[in-house]
Design a protein around this motif. Structure first.
Motif, PDB file in Angstrom:
ATOM      1  N   ARG A   2       0.861  -1.194   0.000  1.00  0.00           N
ATOM      2  CA  ARG A   2       0.000   0.000   0.000  1.00  0.00           C
ATOM      3  C   ARG A   2       0.890   1.235   0.000  1.00  0.00           C
ATOM      4  NH1 ARG A   2      -2.853   3.419   3.810  1.00  0.00           N
ATOM      5  NH2 ARG A   2      -4.919   3.982   2.997  1.00  0.00           N
ATOM      6  N   VAL A   3       0.714   2.072  -1.011  1.00  0.00           N
ATOM      7  CA  VAL A   3       1.556   3.249  -1.189  1.00  0.00           C
ATOM      8  C   VAL A   3       0.661   4.481  -1.245  1.00  0.00           C
ATOM      9  CG1 VAL A   3       3.282   4.380  -2.629  1.00  0.00           C
ATOM     10  CG2 VAL A   3       3.215   1.874  -2.497  1.00  0.00           C
ATOM     11  N   VAL A   4       0.862   5.411  -0.335  1.00  0.00           N
ATOM     12  CA  VAL A   4       0.079   6.647  -0.311  1.00  0.00           C
ATOM     13  C   VAL A   4       0.865   7.735  -1.026  1.00  0.00           C
ATOM     14  CG1 VAL A   4      -1.018   8.394   1.140  1.00  0.00           C
ATOM     15  CG2 VAL A   4      -1.075   5.988   1.827  1.00  0.00           C
ATOM     16  N   ILE A   5       0.202   8.390  -1.978  1.00  0.00           N
ATOM     17  CA  ILE A   5       0.861   9.373  -2.836  1.00  0.00           C
ATOM     18  C   ILE A   5       0.239  10.745  -2.612  1.00  0.00           C
ATOM     19  CG2 ILE A   5       1.486   9.972  -5.205  1.00  0.00           C
ATOM     20  CD1 ILE A   5       0.866   6.989  -5.910  1.00  0.00           C
ATOM     21  N   ALA A   6       1.010  11.676  -2.114  1.00  0.00           N
ATOM     22  CA  ALA A   6       0.555  13.060  -1.974  1.00  0.00           C
ATOM     23  C   ALA A   6       0.647  13.737  -3.333  1.00  0.00           C
ATOM     24  CB  ALA A   6       1.412  13.807  -0.952  1.00  0.00           C
ATOM     25  N   GLY A   7      -0.391  14.506  -3.673  1.00  0.00           N
ATOM     26  CA  GLY A   7      -0.444  15.079  -5.011  1.00  0.00           C
ATOM     27  C   GLY A   7      -0.896  14.040  -6.004  1.00  0.00           C
ATOM     28  N   GLY A   8      -1.904  13.251  -5.603  1.00  0.00           N
ATOM     29  CA  GLY A   8      -2.299  12.067  -6.351  1.00  0.00           C
ATOM     30  C   GLY A   8      -2.831  12.303  -7.746  1.00  0.00           C
ATOM     31  N   HIS A   9      -3.214  13.559  -8.065  1.00  0.00           N
ATOM     32  CA  HIS A   9      -3.724  13.850  -9.407  1.00  0.00           C
ATOM     33  C   HIS A   9      -2.644  14.428 -10.316  1.00  0.00           C
ATOM     34  CE1 HIS A   9      -6.339  15.891 -12.497  1.00  0.00           C
ATOM     35  NE2 HIS A   9      -6.933  14.717 -12.401  1.00  0.00           N
ATOM     36  N   GLY A  10      -1.437  14.567  -9.805  1.00  0.00           N
ATOM     37  CA  GLY A  10      -0.350  15.090 -10.631  1.00  0.00           C
ATOM     38  C   GLY A  10       0.025  14.125 -11.739  1.00  0.00           C
ATOM     39  N   GLN A  11       0.713  14.648 -12.741  1.00  0.00           N
ATOM     40  CA  GLN A  11       1.018  13.818 -13.907  1.00  0.00           C
ATOM     41  C   GLN A  11       1.956  12.660 -13.584  1.00  0.00           C
ATOM     42  OE1 GLN A  11       1.456  15.961 -17.770  1.00  0.00           O
ATOM     43  NE2 GLN A  11       1.461  17.793 -16.510  1.00  0.00           N
ATOM     44  N   ILE A  12       2.942  12.909 -12.726  1.00  0.00           N
ATOM     45  CA  ILE A  12       3.819  11.812 -12.321  1.00  0.00           C
ATOM     46  C   ILE A  12       3.061  10.857 -11.411  1.00  0.00           C
ATOM     47  CG2 ILE A  12       5.846  11.240 -10.932  1.00  0.00           C
ATOM     48  CD1 ILE A  12       7.149  13.798 -12.029  1.00  0.00           C
ATOM     49  N   ALA A  13       2.264  11.401 -10.499  1.00  0.00           N
ATOM     50  CA  ALA A  13       1.536  10.558  -9.549  1.00  0.00           C
ATOM     51  C   ALA A  13       0.575   9.606 -10.248  1.00  0.00           C
ATOM     52  CB  ALA A  13       0.783  11.438  -8.560  1.00  0.00           C
ATOM     53  N   LEU A  14      -0.136  10.095 -11.260  1.00  0.00           N
ATOM     54  CA  LEU A  14      -1.069   9.218 -11.973  1.00  0.00           C
ATOM     55  C   LEU A  14      -0.325   8.116 -12.717  1.00  0.00           C
ATOM     56  CD1 LEU A  14      -3.672  11.787 -13.351  1.00  0.00           C
ATOM     57  CD2 LEU A  14      -4.054  10.048 -11.594  1.00  0.00           C
ATOM     58  N   ARG A  15       0.818   8.441 -13.293  1.00  0.00           N
ATOM     59  CA  ARG A  15       1.633   7.412 -13.951  1.00  0.00           C
ATOM     60  C   ARG A  15       2.123   6.385 -12.930  1.00  0.00           C
ATOM     61  NH1 ARG A  15       2.091  11.959 -17.105  1.00  0.00           N
ATOM     62  NH2 ARG A  15       2.636  11.697 -19.316  1.00  0.00           N
ATOM     63  N   LEU A  16       2.562   6.871 -11.774  1.00  0.00           N
ATOM     64  CA  LEU A  16       3.007   5.969 -10.718  1.00  0.00           C
ATOM     65  C   LEU A  16       1.863   5.077 -10.250  1.00  0.00           C
ATOM     66  CD1 LEU A  16       5.030   4.979  -8.594  1.00  0.00           C
ATOM     67  CD2 LEU A  16       4.419   6.987  -7.203  1.00  0.00           C
ATOM     68  N   THR A  17       0.676   5.652 -10.117  1.00  0.00           N
ATOM     69  CA  THR A  17      -0.494   4.876  -9.711  1.00  0.00           C
ATOM     70  C   THR A  17      -0.763   3.744 -10.688  1.00  0.00           C
ATOM     71  OG1 THR A  17      -1.503   6.744  -8.541  1.00  0.00           O
ATOM     72  CG2 THR A  17      -2.993   5.017  -9.323  1.00  0.00           C
ATOM     73  N   ARG A  18      -0.702   4.045 -11.982  1.00  0.00           N
ATOM     74  CA  ARG A  18      -0.953   3.004 -12.997  1.00  0.00           C
ATOM     75  C   ARG A  18       0.066   1.878 -12.885  1.00  0.00           C
ATOM     76  NH1 ARG A  18      -1.433   7.730 -16.293  1.00  0.00           N
ATOM     77  NH2 ARG A  18      -3.630   8.258 -16.625  1.00  0.00           N
ATOM     78  N   LEU A  19       1.324   2.238 -12.743  1.00  0.00           N
ATOM     79  CA  LEU A  19       2.365   1.213 -12.675  1.00  0.00           C
ATOM     80  C   LEU A  19       2.195   0.329 -11.442  1.00  0.00           C
ATOM     81  CD1 LEU A  19       5.536   3.252 -13.735  1.00  0.00           C
ATOM     82  CD2 LEU A  19       4.250   1.608 -15.118  1.00  0.00           C
ATOM     83  N   LEU A  20       1.892   0.934 -10.314  1.00  0.00           N
ATOM     84  CA  LEU A  20       1.719   0.155  -9.087  1.00  0.00           C
ATOM     85  C   LEU A  20       0.491  -0.739  -9.170  1.00  0.00           C
ATOM     86  CD1 LEU A  20       2.585   2.885  -6.432  1.00  0.00           C
ATOM     87  CD2 LEU A  20       3.986   0.913  -7.060  1.00  0.00           C
ATOM     88  N   ALA A  21      -0.603  -0.184  -9.688  1.00  0.00           N
ATOM     89  CA  ALA A  21      -1.839  -0.971  -9.790  1.00  0.00           C
ATOM     90  C   ALA A  21      -1.666  -2.143 -10.737  1.00  0.00           C
ATOM     91  CB  ALA A  21      -2.994  -0.077 -10.237  1.00  0.00           C
TER      92      ALA A  21
END
Length: 216
Positions: A2-21
């Motif tokens: 489980r990884v919590v990302i601050a700034g979750g709608h940012g362009q890097i954050a969304l890419r990171l979310t996709r990769l982790l998911a």
């Protein structure tokens, strides 16, 4: 994981979310705007609405509870003034780090920027200089913490070109550009490498595969 990302709608954050998911992890994006929740969910993550410019340490720690890692990828963004450069790029980072310590989430990644020493250049745009100082202060605040296994990533100029999977990454690298795709991929690789704790890396595009660059 489980990884919590601050700034979750940012362009890097969304890419990171996709990769982790995609690999079965559970990314949780913190967003300020409720309208952004669906975008985080479409990327494969969970979303929590919380304004890091107004939240308390305990409120953020409640989101972090039970997480394996925290990633600070928030930023005031282009067009914001000097005041928000400080409240987001510095103060929100400090708040997030404070909350991670309270929640006992030791692994902490921070997305910073290259060239922080340019803030005193007299030719520098005033607002951008404030941004650089805010990032520098945020990095220093993280580095001073003994309660976090932190890694700071300082990418160069960001582009939306497709990722290559190859980079130049070291303590210090020449100025250059790097794709947001590759920044996100490096963040995933850092999460998988607890041995990179206590390091500050600069990152630009290059010819070395990410795994090899981090292995070196």
């Amino acid at each position: 994981m489980r990884v919590v990302i601050a700034g979750g709608h940012g362009q890097i954050a969304l890419r990171l979310t996709r990769l982790l998911a995609q690999r079965g992890d559970v990314p949780v994006g913190i967003v300020r705007n409720p309208d952004h929740v669906d975008d985080v969910r479409e990327a494969g993550g969970d979303a929590v609405v919380l304004d890091l410019e107004r939240a308390t340490v305990d409120e953020v720690a409640a989101v972090l509870a039970g997480a394996h890692a925290a990633v600070f990828a928030a930023g005031a963004g282009p067009g914001s003034g000097a005041a928000r450069k400080d409240t987001v790029d510095r103060a929100a980072s400090v708040l997030f780090a404070d909350a991670a310590e309270v929640a006992e989430v030791r692994r902490f990644l921070q997305v910073s920027a290259m060239g922080l020493d340019r803030a005193d250049d007299p030719s520098m745009d005033e607002v951008f200089a404030v941004y650089l100082r805010a990032k520098d202060a945020a990095d220093r605040a993280v580095i001073e913490r003994s309660g976090l296994d932190w890694t700071i990533l300082r990418p160069g100029r960001l582009t939306d070109d497709p990722g290559t999977g190859t980079v130049t990454l070291d303590d210090h690298v020449p100025p250059g550009a790097v794709t947001r795709d590759d920044v996100a991929a490096v963040l995933v690789a850092l999460l998988d490498r607890p041995g990179t704790a206590g390091r500050v890396f600069e990152l630009v595009g290059g010819d070395t595969p990410i795994d090899v660059a981090l292995g070196a």
